[in-house]
Scaffold this active site. Structure first.
Site, PDB file in Angstrom:
ATOM      1  N   GLU A  22     -20.597 -10.305 -25.337  1.00  0.00           N
ATOM      2  CA  GLU A  22     -20.491 -11.750 -25.151  1.00  0.00           C
ATOM      3  C   GLU A  22     -19.691 -12.029 -23.890  1.00  0.00           C
ATOM      4  OE1 GLU A  22     -20.983 -14.040 -29.049  1.00  0.00           O
ATOM      5  OE2 GLU A  22     -18.916 -13.368 -29.005  1.00  0.00           O
ATOM      6  N   HIS A  30     -13.132 -11.188 -30.931  1.00  0.00           N
ATOM      7  CA  HIS A  30     -13.930 -12.255 -30.315  1.00  0.00           C
ATOM      8  C   HIS A  30     -13.166 -12.793 -29.091  1.00  0.00           C
ATOM      9  CE1 HIS A  30     -15.726 -16.165 -29.583  1.00  0.00           C
ATOM     10  NE2 HIS A  30     -16.819 -15.671 -30.144  1.00  0.00           N
TER      11      HIS A  30
HETATM   12  P1  PGA Z   1     -21.948 -20.046 -28.281  1.00  0.00           P
HETATM   13  O1  PGA Z   1     -20.864 -19.034 -28.897  1.00  0.00           O
HETATM   14  O2  PGA Z   1     -23.290 -19.646 -28.856  1.00  0.00           O
HETATM   15  O3  PGA Z   1     -21.517 -21.396 -28.709  1.00  0.00           O
HETATM   16  O4  PGA Z   1     -21.921 -19.853 -26.796  1.00  0.00           O
HETATM   17  C1  PGA Z   1     -21.145 -17.679 -29.121  1.00  0.00           C
HETATM   18  C2  PGA Z   1     -19.940 -16.969 -29.687  1.00  0.00           C
HETATM   19  O5  PGA Z   1     -18.804 -17.300 -29.310  1.00  0.00           O
HETATM   20  O6  PGA Z   1     -20.063 -16.072 -30.529  1.00  0.00           O
END
Ligand code: PGA
Length: 246
Positions: A165, A93
């Protein structure tokens, strides 16, 4: 096609809050076409697994260590998460990569450890704003995927999930345009197929400021099968609104 709705609770909730939210999620109506998983803190994993007994909601780890057991103070292995009933694990992540210095090499060690268990890894990839501005997005993402999967001993039939992401979209409210996320997901699919072969069914998620009002735009793209939601997954109301939007 099956859709995936994953809730990354990060460090937002303590154990009691995690259990309460898990119970609330369990009571919400949801389509059997949607596969849901929550990712509570490691401390809350056992209690959340217990709270979700008898529901279709799975539990995942937010992070794992790559050694099974030993003198590794403060870490928890994939095998240990599996023993508590976790079925998924986030690997790499962006908060792990950027706050804790996890390199592509470390992420690969974690992938190698996860595939020795039955846990399905969710490899998180993403470029920073600076990398995007310098036109390095494709290069950065492809390197993250190559490092994670080249010559990996992938168990036949095991799903694998990649969550795109973009770092600049996480927790900022500035979500990536759905068309751009789809373009990247197409690239991710082609790099991964070249690496792993067509027999592996890849599941691609988008994550980064997903909210009730934009979730459908991602989930209806060709290469995107679901979303990884952070902040908006930590309140019953916004989760319910996301389920209703789907
Ligand atoms: P967020 O985070 O929806 O708060 O932007 C997503 C993530 O880090 O998986």
């Amino acid at each position: 096609m099956k859709k995936y709705l994953f809730a990354n609770w990060k460090m937002y909730l303590d154990v009691a809050e995690s259990v309460a939210l898990a119970r609330a999620f369990k009571n919400l109506k949801q389509s059997s076409e949607i596969s849901t998983a929550v990712f509570p803190s490691a401390l809350a994993a056992t209690s959340v697994v217990a709270a979700l007994q008898g529901s279709a909601i799975a539990v995942g780890a937010q992070n794992v260590y790559f050694v099974d057991k030993g003198g590794v103070t403060g870490e928890i292995s994939a095998a240990m998460f599996q023993a508590t009933g976790c079925e998924f694990a986030l690997v790499g992540h962006s908060e792990r990569r950027h706050l804790f210095g996890e390199t592509n090499h470390v992420v690969r060690q974690k992938i190698d450890a996860v595939v020795t268990t039955k846990i399905i890894p969710v490899l998180c990839i993403g470029e920073t704003k600076e990398q995007r501005d310098k036109n390095e997005t494709a290069e950065v993402l492809e390197a993250q995927i190559r490092s994670a999967f080249t010559d990996v001993a992938w168990p036949a039939g095991r799903d694998f999930i990649i969550a795109y992401e973009p770092v600049w979209a996480i927790g900022t409210g500035a979500a990536c345009e759905p068309e751009e996320a789809e373009r990247i997901a197409g690239l991710v699919a082609s790099w991964t197929t070249a690496l792993m072969g067509p027999e592996f069914a890849l599941i691609i998620l988008y994550g980064g400021s997903v909210r009730p009002d934009n979730v459908s735009a991602y989930i209806n793209q060709t290469h995107i099968s679901g979303v990884l939601v952070g902040a908006a997954s930590t309140h019953e109301d916004s989760w319910q609104a996301i389920l209703e939007a789907l």
